[in-house]
Design an enzyme around this catalytic site. Structure first.
Site, PDB file in Angstrom:
ATOM      1  CB  SER A 143       0.934   2.981  -3.910  1.00  0.00           C
ATOM      2  OG  SER A 143      -0.168   3.226  -3.255  1.00  0.00           O
ATOM      3  CE1 TYR A 156       3.172   4.024   1.194  1.00  0.00           C
ATOM      4  CE2 TYR A 156       1.383   4.432  -0.011  1.00  0.00           C
ATOM      5  CZ  TYR A 156       2.036   3.579   0.390  1.00  0.00           C
ATOM      6  OH  TYR A 156       2.200   2.559   0.066  1.00  0.00           O
TER       7      TYR A 156
HETATM    8  P1  NAP Z   1       5.028  -4.404   5.324  1.00  0.00           P
HETATM    9  O1  NAP Z   1       4.549  -5.612   5.607  1.00  0.00           O
HETATM   10  O2  NAP Z   1       5.010  -3.057   6.369  1.00  0.00           O
HETATM   11  O3  NAP Z   1       6.559  -4.429   4.823  1.00  0.00           O
HETATM   12  C1  NAP Z   1       7.281  -3.261   4.287  1.00  0.00           C
HETATM   13  C2  NAP Z   1       8.747  -3.869   4.293  1.00  0.00           C
HETATM   14  O4  NAP Z   1       9.519  -2.696   4.135  1.00  0.00           O
HETATM   15  C3  NAP Z   1       9.190  -4.573   5.556  1.00  0.00           C
HETATM   16  O5  NAP Z   1      10.103  -5.461   5.180  1.00  0.00           O
HETATM   17  C4  NAP Z   1      10.172  -3.696   6.113  1.00  0.00           C
HETATM   18  O6  NAP Z   1      11.027  -3.957   7.178  1.00  0.00           O
HETATM   19  C5  NAP Z   1      10.839  -2.834   5.005  1.00  0.00           C
HETATM   20  N1  NAP Z   1      11.419  -1.598   5.429  1.00  0.00           N
HETATM   21  C6  NAP Z   1      10.668  -0.563   6.102  1.00  0.00           C
HETATM   22  N2  NAP Z   1      11.479   0.788   6.418  1.00  0.00           N
HETATM   23  C7  NAP Z   1      12.850  -0.058   6.088  1.00  0.00           C
HETATM   24  C8  NAP Z   1      13.991   0.325   6.329  1.00  0.00           C
HETATM   25  N3  NAP Z   1      14.246   1.778   6.640  1.00  0.00           N
HETATM   26  N4  NAP Z   1      15.115  -0.271   5.682  1.00  0.00           N
HETATM   27  C9  NAP Z   1      15.091  -1.463   5.185  1.00  0.00           C
HETATM   28  N5  NAP Z   1      13.779  -2.075   5.020  1.00  0.00           N
HETATM   29  C10 NAP Z   1      12.466  -1.290   5.556  1.00  0.00           C
HETATM   30  O7  NAP Z   1       4.139  -3.665   4.317  1.00  0.00           O
HETATM   31  P2  NAP Z   1       4.019  -4.165   2.689  1.00  0.00           P
HETATM   32  O8  NAP Z   1       2.525  -3.955   2.542  1.00  0.00           O
HETATM   33  O9  NAP Z   1       4.408  -5.419   2.384  1.00  0.00           O
HETATM   34  O10 NAP Z   1       4.745  -3.150   2.026  1.00  0.00           O
HETATM   35  C11 NAP Z   1       5.827  -3.591   0.943  1.00  0.00           C
HETATM   36  C12 NAP Z   1       5.688  -2.277  -0.038  1.00  0.00           C
HETATM   37  O11 NAP Z   1       4.468  -2.356  -0.864  1.00  0.00           O
HETATM   38  C13 NAP Z   1       5.936  -0.803   0.289  1.00  0.00           C
HETATM   39  O12 NAP Z   1       6.610   0.025  -0.557  1.00  0.00           O
HETATM   40  C14 NAP Z   1       4.376  -0.145   0.515  1.00  0.00           C
HETATM   41  O13 NAP Z   1       4.272   0.997   0.320  1.00  0.00           O
HETATM   42  C15 NAP Z   1       3.808  -0.880  -0.775  1.00  0.00           C
HETATM   43  N6  NAP Z   1       2.460  -0.896  -0.709  1.00  0.00           N
HETATM   44  C16 NAP Z   1       1.814  -1.874  -0.059  1.00  0.00           C
HETATM   45  C17 NAP Z   1       0.327  -1.908  -0.194  1.00  0.00           C
HETATM   46  C18 NAP Z   1      -0.532  -2.708   0.756  1.00  0.00           C
HETATM   47  O14 NAP Z   1      -1.747  -2.489   0.477  1.00  0.00           O
HETATM   48  N7  NAP Z   1      -0.077  -3.308   1.765  1.00  0.00           N
HETATM   49  C19 NAP Z   1      -0.385  -1.455  -1.216  1.00  0.00           C
HETATM   50  C20 NAP Z   1       0.420  -0.415  -2.125  1.00  0.00           C
HETATM   51  C21 NAP Z   1       1.965  -0.564  -1.817  1.00  0.00           C
HETATM   52  P3  NAP Z   1      10.798  -4.158   8.897  1.00  0.00           P
HETATM   53  O15 NAP Z   1       9.894  -5.274   8.887  1.00  0.00           O
HETATM   54  O16 NAP Z   1      12.252  -4.448   9.239  1.00  0.00           O
HETATM   55  O17 NAP Z   1      10.179  -2.988   9.244  1.00  0.00           O
END
Ligand code: NAP
Length: 251
Positions: A143, A156
Protein backbone atom coordinates in the site's frame (compact mmCIF):
# COMPACT_ATOMS: atom_id res chain seq x y z
CA UNK A 1 11.84 -16.25 -29.27
CA UNK A 2 10.03 -17.18 -26.06
CA UNK A 3 7.92 -14.53 -24.34
CA UNK A 4 9.38 -13.90 -20.84
CA UNK A 5 5.96 -12.74 -19.63
CA UNK A 6 4.20 -15.94 -20.68
CA UNK A 7 2.54 -17.72 -17.75
CA UNK A 8 1.29 -20.76 -19.68
CA UNK A 9 1.37 -23.90 -17.57
CA UNK A 10 1.55 -21.97 -14.29
CA UNK A 11 -1.05 -22.03 -11.54
CA UNK A 12 -1.74 -18.83 -9.62
CA UNK A 13 -3.40 -18.74 -6.21
CA UNK A 14 -5.02 -15.33 -5.73
CA UNK A 15 -6.68 -14.43 -2.43
CA UNK A 16 -9.65 -12.08 -2.37
CA UNK A 17 -10.20 -12.75 -6.07
CA UNK A 18 -13.94 -12.08 -6.20
CA UNK A 19 -13.69 -8.32 -6.58
CA UNK A 20 -11.45 -5.28 -6.83
CA UNK A 21 -7.69 -5.60 -7.18
CA UNK A 22 -7.71 -9.38 -6.65
CA UNK A 23 -10.11 -9.87 -9.54
CA UNK A 24 -8.10 -7.51 -11.74
CA UNK A 25 -4.90 -9.42 -10.99
CA UNK A 26 -6.50 -12.85 -11.44
CA UNK A 27 -7.79 -11.88 -14.89
CA UNK A 28 -4.45 -10.37 -15.94
CA UNK A 29 -2.57 -13.52 -14.88
CA UNK A 30 -5.10 -15.66 -16.78
CA UNK A 31 -4.75 -13.47 -19.87
CA UNK A 32 -0.99 -14.13 -19.65
CA UNK A 33 -1.68 -17.87 -19.61
CA UNK A 34 -2.01 -18.90 -15.94
CA UNK A 35 -4.68 -21.11 -14.43
CA UNK A 36 -6.25 -19.52 -11.36
CA UNK A 37 -7.30 -20.72 -7.91
CA UNK A 38 -9.60 -17.97 -6.68
CA UNK A 39 -9.45 -17.96 -2.87
CA UNK A 40 -11.83 -16.11 -0.59
CA UNK A 41 -14.80 -16.05 1.72
CA UNK A 42 -17.20 -14.80 -0.98
CA UNK A 43 -17.22 -17.30 -3.89
CA UNK A 44 -15.44 -15.74 -6.86
CA UNK A 45 -17.97 -17.01 -9.37
CA UNK A 46 -17.67 -14.08 -11.78
CA UNK A 47 -13.86 -14.23 -11.74
CA UNK A 48 -13.84 -17.96 -12.39
CA UNK A 49 -16.24 -17.56 -15.31
CA UNK A 50 -14.11 -14.79 -16.82
CA UNK A 51 -10.90 -16.81 -16.42
CA UNK A 52 -12.53 -19.81 -18.11
CA UNK A 53 -13.74 -17.53 -20.92
CA UNK A 54 -10.06 -16.72 -21.49
CA UNK A 55 -9.45 -20.44 -22.02
CA UNK A 56 -7.71 -21.07 -18.71
CA UNK A 57 -8.69 -23.38 -15.87
CA UNK A 58 -10.14 -21.79 -12.72
CA UNK A 59 -11.37 -23.12 -9.40
CA UNK A 60 -12.93 -21.52 -6.34
CA UNK A 61 -11.30 -22.25 -2.98
CA UNK A 62 -13.40 -21.17 -0.01
CA UNK A 63 -11.36 -19.70 2.84
CA UNK A 64 -11.88 -17.09 5.51
CA UNK A 65 -8.42 -15.63 6.00
CA UNK A 66 -9.27 -13.77 9.21
CA UNK A 67 -7.50 -16.70 10.88
CA UNK A 68 -4.66 -18.94 9.70
CA UNK A 69 -6.81 -22.05 10.00
CA UNK A 70 -7.34 -22.48 6.21
CA UNK A 71 -3.81 -21.73 4.93
CA UNK A 72 -2.59 -25.33 4.61
CA UNK A 73 -5.85 -26.44 3.01
CA UNK A 74 -5.71 -23.59 0.47
CA UNK A 75 -2.39 -24.87 -0.85
CA UNK A 76 -3.52 -28.52 -0.74
CA UNK A 77 -6.73 -27.72 -2.64
CA UNK A 78 -4.88 -25.74 -5.29
CA UNK A 79 -2.52 -28.68 -5.79
CA UNK A 80 -5.42 -31.18 -5.92
CA UNK A 81 -7.59 -29.13 -8.27
CA UNK A 82 -5.01 -27.44 -10.51
CA UNK A 83 -1.84 -29.44 -10.06
CA UNK A 84 0.38 -27.07 -8.10
CA UNK A 85 1.08 -23.58 -6.85
CA UNK A 86 3.57 -21.63 -8.96
CA UNK A 87 2.34 -18.14 -8.10
CA UNK A 88 0.80 -16.82 -4.88
CA UNK A 89 -0.83 -13.39 -4.75
CA UNK A 90 -1.65 -12.31 -1.20
CA UNK A 91 -4.33 -9.74 -1.96
CA UNK A 92 -7.15 -10.28 0.56
CA UNK A 93 -7.25 -7.43 3.02
CA UNK A 94 -9.45 -5.18 5.10
CA UNK A 95 -9.30 -1.69 6.57
CA UNK A 96 -10.84 -0.13 9.69
CA UNK A 97 -10.97 3.63 10.18
CA UNK A 98 -11.08 5.49 13.49
CA UNK A 99 -9.10 8.07 15.44
CA UNK A 100 -6.13 6.45 17.15
CA UNK A 101 -7.39 7.80 20.50
CA UNK A 102 -10.53 5.69 20.10
CA UNK A 103 -9.18 2.71 18.14
CA UNK A 104 -10.28 -0.66 19.57
CA UNK A 105 -8.38 -3.88 20.08
CA UNK A 106 -10.95 -5.61 17.88
CA UNK A 107 -10.18 -3.22 14.98
CA UNK A 108 -6.48 -3.76 15.54
CA UNK A 109 -6.61 -7.55 15.64
CA UNK A 110 -9.06 -7.97 12.75
CA UNK A 111 -6.87 -5.99 10.36
CA UNK A 112 -3.47 -7.28 11.49
CA UNK A 113 -4.67 -10.89 11.56
CA UNK A 114 -6.06 -10.74 8.01
CA UNK A 115 -3.56 -8.41 6.35
CA UNK A 116 -0.35 -9.62 7.98
CA UNK A 117 -0.60 -12.80 10.04
CA UNK A 118 -2.54 -14.81 7.45
CA UNK A 119 -0.30 -13.47 4.71
CA UNK A 120 2.82 -14.75 6.47
CA UNK A 121 1.38 -18.18 7.13
CA UNK A 122 0.02 -18.51 3.59
CA UNK A 123 3.50 -17.55 2.32
CA UNK A 124 4.89 -20.26 4.59
CA UNK A 125 2.45 -22.92 3.35
CA UNK A 126 3.00 -21.99 -0.30
CA UNK A 127 6.73 -21.55 0.26
CA UNK A 128 7.06 -25.10 1.58
CA UNK A 129 5.30 -26.38 -1.54
CA UNK A 130 7.41 -24.18 -3.84
CA UNK A 131 10.72 -25.18 -2.24
CA UNK A 132 9.80 -28.82 -2.77
CA UNK A 133 8.71 -28.18 -6.37
CA UNK A 134 11.40 -26.05 -7.93
CA UNK A 135 10.45 -22.56 -6.79
CA UNK A 136 7.76 -20.00 -7.50
CA UNK A 137 6.66 -16.40 -7.31
CA UNK A 138 5.02 -14.67 -4.35
CA UNK A 139 3.42 -11.26 -4.72
CA UNK A 140 2.15 -9.48 -1.64
CA UNK A 141 -0.19 -6.51 -1.92
CA UNK A 142 1.28 -3.61 0.00
CA UNK A 143 0.00 0.00 0.00
CA UNK A 144 1.06 3.63 -0.05
CA UNK A 145 0.92 3.11 3.73
CA UNK A 146 3.87 0.77 3.40
CA UNK A 147 5.81 4.02 2.83
CA UNK A 148 3.66 6.67 4.50
CA UNK A 149 1.82 6.99 7.79
CA UNK A 150 -1.72 7.65 6.67
CA UNK A 151 -4.33 8.91 9.12
CA UNK A 152 -7.03 7.18 11.21
CA UNK A 153 -5.97 3.73 10.00
CA UNK A 154 -3.40 2.59 12.60
CA UNK A 155 -3.84 -1.16 12.20
CA UNK A 156 -3.91 -0.89 8.42
CA UNK A 157 -0.70 1.16 8.35
CA UNK A 158 0.96 -1.28 10.75
CA UNK A 159 -0.12 -4.24 8.64
CA UNK A 160 0.95 -2.77 5.31
CA UNK A 161 4.26 -1.48 6.70
CA UNK A 162 4.70 -5.01 8.03
CA UNK A 163 4.06 -6.38 4.54
CA UNK A 164 7.00 -4.32 3.27
CA UNK A 165 9.37 -5.79 5.85
CA UNK A 166 8.00 -9.30 5.49
CA UNK A 167 8.42 -9.18 1.71
CA UNK A 168 12.09 -8.27 2.10
CA UNK A 169 12.69 -10.84 4.84
CA UNK A 170 11.16 -13.66 2.80
CA UNK A 171 13.13 -12.58 -0.26
CA UNK A 172 16.31 -12.78 1.81
CA UNK A 173 15.47 -16.28 3.02
CA UNK A 174 14.01 -17.73 -0.17
CA UNK A 175 15.75 -16.03 -3.13
CA UNK A 176 18.37 -18.77 -3.02
CA UNK A 177 15.64 -21.41 -3.05
CA UNK A 178 14.11 -20.31 -6.35
CA UNK A 179 11.29 -18.23 -4.90
CA UNK A 180 10.90 -14.58 -5.82
CA UNK A 181 9.07 -12.60 -3.14
CA UNK A 182 7.99 -9.10 -4.13
CA UNK A 183 5.11 -6.73 -3.51
CA UNK A 184 2.88 -4.36 -5.42
CA UNK A 185 1.98 -1.13 -3.66
CA UNK A 186 -1.21 0.15 -5.26
CA UNK A 187 -1.93 3.84 -5.11
CA UNK A 188 -5.51 5.00 -4.74
CA UNK A 189 -7.62 2.42 -6.56
CA UNK A 190 -11.39 2.62 -6.96
CA UNK A 191 -12.67 -0.49 -5.13
CA UNK A 192 -14.90 -1.36 -2.15
CA UNK A 193 -11.89 -0.75 0.11
CA UNK A 194 -11.78 2.93 -0.82
CA UNK A 195 -15.53 3.55 -1.18
CA UNK A 196 -15.56 5.76 1.93
CA UNK A 197 -12.71 7.91 0.60
CA UNK A 198 -14.28 8.22 -2.83
CA UNK A 199 -17.56 9.30 -1.24
CA UNK A 200 -15.89 11.91 1.01
CA UNK A 201 -15.84 15.03 -1.17
CA UNK A 202 -12.96 16.72 0.67
CA UNK A 203 -10.71 13.65 0.88
CA UNK A 204 -11.50 12.72 -2.71
CA UNK A 205 -10.45 16.20 -3.90
CA UNK A 206 -7.28 16.14 -1.78
CA UNK A 207 -6.34 12.73 -3.17
CA UNK A 208 -7.04 13.67 -6.78
CA UNK A 209 -4.97 16.85 -6.45
CA UNK A 210 -1.93 14.79 -5.50
CA UNK A 211 -2.12 12.11 -8.21
CA UNK A 212 -0.01 13.16 -11.21
CA UNK A 213 -2.01 10.80 -13.42
CA UNK A 214 -5.09 12.83 -12.36
CA UNK A 215 -7.36 9.85 -11.83
CA UNK A 216 -8.03 7.03 -9.39
CA UNK A 217 -6.46 3.76 -10.48
CA UNK A 218 -8.50 0.76 -11.56
CA UNK A 219 -8.02 -2.93 -10.65
CA UNK A 220 -6.92 -3.46 -14.26
CA UNK A 221 -4.05 -1.02 -13.69
CA UNK A 222 -2.47 -3.60 -11.32
CA UNK A 223 -2.43 -6.36 -13.95
CA UNK A 224 0.80 -5.53 -15.76
CA UNK A 225 2.85 -5.34 -12.57
CA UNK A 226 1.41 -8.64 -11.38
CA UNK A 227 2.16 -10.41 -14.66
CA UNK A 228 5.71 -9.04 -14.60
CA UNK A 229 6.42 -10.12 -11.03
CA UNK A 230 4.81 -13.54 -11.65
CA UNK A 231 6.85 -14.17 -14.79
CA UNK A 232 10.39 -15.24 -15.61
CA UNK A 233 10.99 -11.63 -16.70
CA UNK A 234 11.29 -10.91 -12.95
CA UNK A 235 13.58 -13.85 -12.08
CA UNK A 236 16.25 -11.48 -10.71
CA UNK A 237 13.81 -9.13 -8.94
CA UNK A 238 13.77 -9.83 -5.19
CA UNK A 239 12.25 -8.06 -2.20
CA UNK A 240 11.03 -5.16 -4.34
CA UNK A 241 7.96 -3.11 -3.54
CA UNK A 242 6.64 -1.90 -6.87
CA UNK A 243 4.46 1.18 -6.56
CA UNK A 244 1.66 1.34 -9.12
CA UNK A 245 0.28 4.65 -8.05
CA UNK A 246 -0.17 7.07 -10.94
CA UNK A 247 2.85 8.94 -9.58
CA UNK A 248 1.54 9.52 -6.02
CA UNK A 249 4.89 8.80 -4.35
CA UNK A 250 6.78 10.93 -6.85
CA UNK A 251 4.95 14.06 -5.75
P1 NAP B 1 -11.88 -4.91 -1.81
O1 NAP B 1 -12.60 -4.66 -3.09
O2 NAP B 1 -12.54 -4.60 -0.51
O3 NAP B 1 -11.36 -6.40 -1.83
C1 NAP B 1 -10.80 -7.02 -0.69
C2 NAP B 1 -10.76 -8.50 -0.93
O4 NAP B 1 -10.24 -9.14 0.23
C3 NAP B 1 -12.15 -9.07 -1.17
O5 NAP B 1 -12.07 -10.11 -2.09
C4 NAP B 1 -12.50 -9.60 0.19
O6 NAP B 1 -13.49 -10.60 0.20
C5 NAP B 1 -11.16 -10.15 0.61
N1 NAP B 1 -11.15 -10.42 2.04
C6 NAP B 1 -11.27 -9.54 3.04
N2 NAP B 1 -11.27 -10.19 4.22
C7 NAP B 1 -11.14 -11.52 3.94
C8 NAP B 1 -11.10 -12.69 4.72
N3 NAP B 1 -11.20 -12.67 6.05
N4 NAP B 1 -10.96 -13.86 4.09
C9 NAP B 1 -10.87 -13.94 2.75
N5 NAP B 1 -10.93 -12.87 1.95
C10 NAP B 1 -11.06 -11.67 2.54
O7 NAP B 1 -10.56 -4.06 -1.78
P2 NAP B 1 -9.33 -3.90 -2.76
O8 NAP B 1 -9.06 -2.46 -2.84
O9 NAP B 1 -9.49 -4.69 -4.00
O10 NAP B 1 -8.20 -4.52 -1.83
C11 NAP B 1 -7.36 -5.59 -2.21
C12 NAP B 1 -6.03 -5.44 -1.53
O11 NAP B 1 -5.41 -4.25 -2.03
C13 NAP B 1 -6.09 -5.28 -0.02
O12 NAP B 1 -5.01 -5.95 0.58
C14 NAP B 1 -5.96 -3.78 0.16
O13 NAP B 1 -5.46 -3.44 1.42
C15 NAP B 1 -4.99 -3.47 -0.93
N6 NAP B 1 -4.92 -2.07 -1.36
C16 NAP B 1 -5.98 -1.43 -1.87
C17 NAP B 1 -5.85 -0.11 -2.27
C18 NAP B 1 -6.97 0.66 -2.87
O14 NAP B 1 -6.80 1.88 -3.10
N7 NAP B 1 -8.10 0.08 -3.18
C19 NAP B 1 -4.64 0.55 -2.11
C20 NAP B 1 -3.57 -0.14 -1.56
C21 NAP B 1 -3.72 -1.45 -1.18
P3 NAP B 1 -15.05 -10.21 0.46
O15 NAP B 1 -15.54 -9.62 -0.83
O16 NAP B 1 -15.65 -11.51 0.81
O17 NAP B 1 -15.05 -9.22 1.58
Amino acid sequence: MTNPFDLSGKTAVVTGANTGIGQGIALALAAAGADVAAVGRTPAQETVEKVRALGRRAEIISADLSTIEPVGRVVDEAVDKLGGVNILVNNAGIIRRNDSLDFTEEDWDAVVDTNLKSVFFLCQAAGRHMVANGGGKIINIASMLTFQGGIRVPSYTASKSGIGGLTKLLANEWAGKGINVNAIAPGYIATNNTAALQADETRNRQIMERIPAARWGSPEDMGGAAVFLASSAADYVQGHILAVDGGWLAR
